[in-house]
Enzyme design. Structure first.
Site, mmCIF file in Angstrom:
data_model
loop_
_atom_site.group_PDB
_atom_site.id
_atom_site.type_symbol
_atom_site.label_atom_id
_atom_site.label_comp_id
_atom_site.label_asym_id
_atom_site.label_seq_id
_atom_site.Cartn_x
_atom_site.Cartn_y
_atom_site.Cartn_z
ATOM 1 N N TYR B 159 0.769 -30.260 35.007
ATOM 2 C CA TYR B 159 1.082 -29.227 36.082
ATOM 3 C C TYR B 159 2.671 -29.089 36.324
ATOM 4 O O TYR B 159 3.233 -28.152 36.245
ATOM 5 C CB TYR B 159 0.581 -29.698 37.477
ATOM 6 C CG TYR B 159 -0.788 -30.101 37.157
ATOM 7 C CD1 TYR B 159 -1.663 -29.700 36.429
ATOM 8 C CD2 TYR B 159 -1.162 -30.909 38.315
ATOM 9 C CE1 TYR B 159 -3.038 -30.041 36.275
ATOM 10 C CE2 TYR B 159 -2.749 -31.453 38.234
ATOM 11 C CZ TYR B 159 -3.410 -30.899 37.394
ATOM 12 O OH TYR B 159 -4.832 -31.352 37.540
ATOM 13 N N GLU B 209 1.380 -38.908 24.513
ATOM 14 C CA GLU B 209 1.843 -40.427 25.317
ATOM 15 C C GLU B 209 1.361 -41.545 24.446
ATOM 16 O O GLU B 209 0.941 -41.063 23.346
ATOM 17 C CB GLU B 209 0.818 -40.547 26.485
ATOM 18 C CG GLU B 209 -0.576 -40.501 26.458
ATOM 19 C CD GLU B 209 -1.410 -40.380 27.753
ATOM 20 O OE1 GLU B 209 -0.842 -40.022 28.782
ATOM 21 O OE2 GLU B 209 -2.632 -41.085 27.355
ATOM 22 N N HIS B 247 -4.623 -44.152 31.862
ATOM 23 C CA HIS B 247 -5.572 -43.615 30.820
ATOM 24 C C HIS B 247 -5.898 -44.769 29.942
ATOM 25 O O HIS B 247 -5.314 -45.687 29.523
ATOM 26 C CB HIS B 247 -4.756 -42.648 29.959
ATOM 27 C CG HIS B 247 -4.291 -41.410 30.787
ATOM 28 N ND1 HIS B 247 -3.275 -40.611 30.287
ATOM 29 C CD2 HIS B 247 -4.720 -40.964 32.055
ATOM 30 C CE1 HIS B 247 -3.222 -39.802 31.182
ATOM 31 N NE2 HIS B 247 -4.121 -39.672 32.212
#
Lengths: 388, 288
Positions: B159, B209, B247
């Site tokens: 976002y 990432e 994550h």
């Protein structure tokens, strides 16, 4: 989640992965009793910490009587071991494992983990046992033999042969290796392991193979169905703040800096740490409070960050999407009423109703709060604060 | 034009009647997504949010001819739901669920390899084609329409990136969150290829990432096959080794999967890599 060597060996035993007889102990007396139960002329006393490299750090002692086991245990318990896997602060020894020593004629490495590229488990074997496998992997990649295992078919005989020939095993040794590798794969699959490492996998003088060491990690996402594994969890091996955050569905990792960070979402949280460093500061932590960022989560997040006395300022970086920024701003204000905040807090809110949120923060007249209009400005402001 | 989904996409929601499923399905409908029904075993025959609920995906597919399924099923049952969707002939499964065991996903991956079904996620925000169709949990208004394709492993960072793309004077064609788990469906490479072929997409923003080597494989692919400008950002330069950073897949194992190795691979492939997450929009301006 990780477990101790002695726990991994308990699991190994139930899956017929050969291990030496041994007992775990938490006092010198227990260690001595354990040795008495083992009919042997040599004993190995091993510190139980969640890190490899114990041998070099003085965490493994070979002695020849139960009395000597007692003394070795006394010396080892309470000691802090620093290895290449513990970090500079080291780990305190609270538990021991006492094993009968064996006549070893060779040492190998055997491990299983997930091959992310193939989305399948991969078994890795190497002749370079008993040494730091990370170094072997980096410096001599060719010395690591790999077998990618399709979970639909399991470990195949040809894969076992390829590894066994690669390790230079004899025909008799190969039989033992086949059983060992197959059993180890079952341990991995049945327990939702994320990693198993046996270093060294020892070859005995009678051609048998045994797991001389055992390291196991598990898939946190699967713990809900691994009740027996969960019972093995040793909270004293974990960073207490990380455990606390986990209870509230947040993800926290402590770092060495002084800028506390509170962010919604893991990727943005990592990016926030990165930009603090880029601007010349040092992040004190990773903290992902999840998507919602309610007043309760913000308050809990503040408490978690402030557990770390090194923190000199906090950067709250929230991208409000479906949860509107004005609600998050009110949540932050409420949180400041519940938690005593002794350091400045830079707040950057972007997304839905960001302007209203900024007004709410500015009008709140809470002296600790500093509003920032974007990520860049927020990072600069918070770094400026800790430097002045 | 766009990739994978557009205003004609017909979507069913697995787990429609649950709290998350209800909330986000309503948000998707408000955005304009054509949700044609839902699946909750045992609630077949009911109507929820004005849409028919079915017991099985097979029934839902036969009745609605849906081509996409959006999955909100809890982690213990999500793998089964993905396979059910594939078996019923759903072409694209978008799985939002976080926390699915790796072992379950290993089997899902094998199952999907033998079907015509593709997957986005799991543990992802979903996919959005600006002003046409949102199949996921992202705030739709951030994704103003334009000609930039966005691929990301992350949620809120996606976002953030989309917001910067818009503030820099551009817009989004399609944005895809591929998820932060160790085992996922569509990879960077799959989507880079689709954006390369999409005439509406002029440039691509790729957000990676730490953990795994998907970004490095993507760098090789970009060098060989992508002619459109690519701007990238890799999160986790300050992440310590061996720690899971939120994550499940964001972990540096040994010395593998670091941000710096990914950044240098991308730079070598001619990708403009933003120094910080705050400079994604600026880097895009430079590249166009």
């Amino acid at each position: 989640m990780n477990i101790h060597e002695f726990q991994a060996k308990q699991i190994f035993k139930t899956f017929d992965v050969p291990v030496l007889e041994g007992y775990h102990a938490e006092t010198p007396e227990q260690a001595e009793k354990a040795a008495e139960k083992l009919s042997s002329d040599k004993y190995v006393v091993k510190a139980q910490i969640h890190a490899g490299g114990r041998g070099k750090a003085g965490g493994v002692k070979i002695v020849s009587s139960p009395k000597e086991v007692h003394d070795a245990a006394q010396e080892m318990l309470g000691k802090t071991l620093v290895t290449h896997q513990t970090g500079p602060e080291g780990k305190t020894v609270k538990k021991l494992y006492v094993e009968a020593a064996a006549n070893i004629t060779g040492e190998f490495y055997l491990g299983i983990t997930l091959d992310r590229q193939q989305s399948m488990p991969v078994m890795m074997a190497s002749t370079e046992g008993g040494v730091e496998i990370e170094k072997v992997a980096e410096e001599t990649t060719e010395k690591i033999l790999k077998a990618t295992i399709n979970p639909l078919y399991g470990l195949q005989a040809f894969q076992i042969r390829e590894m066994a020939f690669g390790l230079g095993l004899t025909k008799e040794q190969m039989k033992h290796f086949g059983k060992f590798a197959a059993a180890l794969y079952n341990v991995y699959i049945e327990n939702d392991a994320s990693l198993i490492e046996i270093n060294p996998l020892a070859l005995l003088d009678d051609d048998r193979l045994i797991a001389l060491d055992a390291k196991m990690g598990f898939d946190d996402n699967a713990l809900f169905r691994q009740k027996e594994i969960v019972e093995m969890r040793d909270f004293s091996e974990e960073e207490p703040t990380e455990t606390e955050a986990d209870k509230y569905g947040m993800s926290y990792v402590k770092l060495d800096g002084n800028v506390g960070c509170m962010v919604n979402g893991a990727g943005l949280a990592m990016s926030t740490m990165d930009i603090i460093k880029y601007k010349g500061g040092e992040p004190a932590n990773f903290l992902d409070v999840g998507g919602g960022a309610s007043a309760e989560t913000v308050a809990k997040g503040m408490e978690i960050i402030l557990n770390d006395s090194a923190v000199k300022a906090i950067f709250i970086n929230i991208f409000g999407g479906i949860v509107r920024c004005d609600r998050i701003a009110n949540g932050i204000i409420q949180a400041t009423q519940h938690v005593d905040i002794p350091v400045p807090v830079v707040v950057r809110l972007d997304g839905t109703n960001a302007h209203e949120a900024m007004d709410i923060l500015k009008n709140s007249e809470i002296p600790q709060l500093v509003a920032a209009k974007d990520l860049n400005e927020g990072a600069e402001k918070v770094v400026h604060i800790v430097k002045n | 034009m766009s990739i994978l989904v557009n205003k004609n996409s017909k979507v069913i929601v697995q787990g429609l009647t649950g709290k998350e499923g209800s909330f986000h399905a309503q948000q998707c409908m408000d955005y304009g997504t054509n949700i044609v029904g839902g699946v909750t075993p045992g609630k077949g025959g009911q109507t929820h949010l004005g849409k028919p609920v079915y017991n099985t995906v097979k029934e839902a597919h036969q009745a609605t001819h849906a081509d996409v399924s959006l999955v909100f099923v809890p982690p213990a049952f999500a793998a089964d739901s993905i396979m059910e969707a594939a078996d019923a002939g759903i072409k694209l499964v978008v799985c939002i669920t976080e926390g699915i065991p790796v072992k379950d996903m290993m089997y899902v991956k094998q199952y999907l390899d033998k079907s015509d079904t593709h997957m986005i996620g799991p543990n992802c925000p979903g996919i959005i084609t600006a002003n046409e169709c949102k199949i996921g949990i992202m705030p739709g208004f951030v994704f103003q329409p334009g000609e930039i394709g966005l691929i990301s492993k992350s949620g809120t960072l996606t976002y953030e990136a989309a917001n910067q793309v818009v503030k820099a004077g551009f817009g989004i064609s399609t944005a895809v969150g591929i998820g932060g788990d160790p085992i996922i469906g569509y990879s960077f490479i799959d989507l880079l290829n689709m954006f390369e072929k999409d005439p509406k997409t002029k440039a691509i923003v790729m957000i990676g990432e730490i953990g795994g080597d998907m970004e490095i494989k993507a760098a090789d692919y970009i060098k060989a096959h992508i002619s459109k400008p690519v701007v990238a950002f890799i999160a986790g330069q300050t992440a310590p080794k061996g720690k899971r950073m939120g994550h499940a897949g964001a972990i540096i194992a040994g010395s593998k999967g670091t941000a710096s190795e990914k950044i240098s691979a991308l730079k070598n492939a001619g990708v403009n890599v933003a120094d910080t997450a705050a400079e994604i929009g600026q880097s895009l301006k430079e590249s166009l």
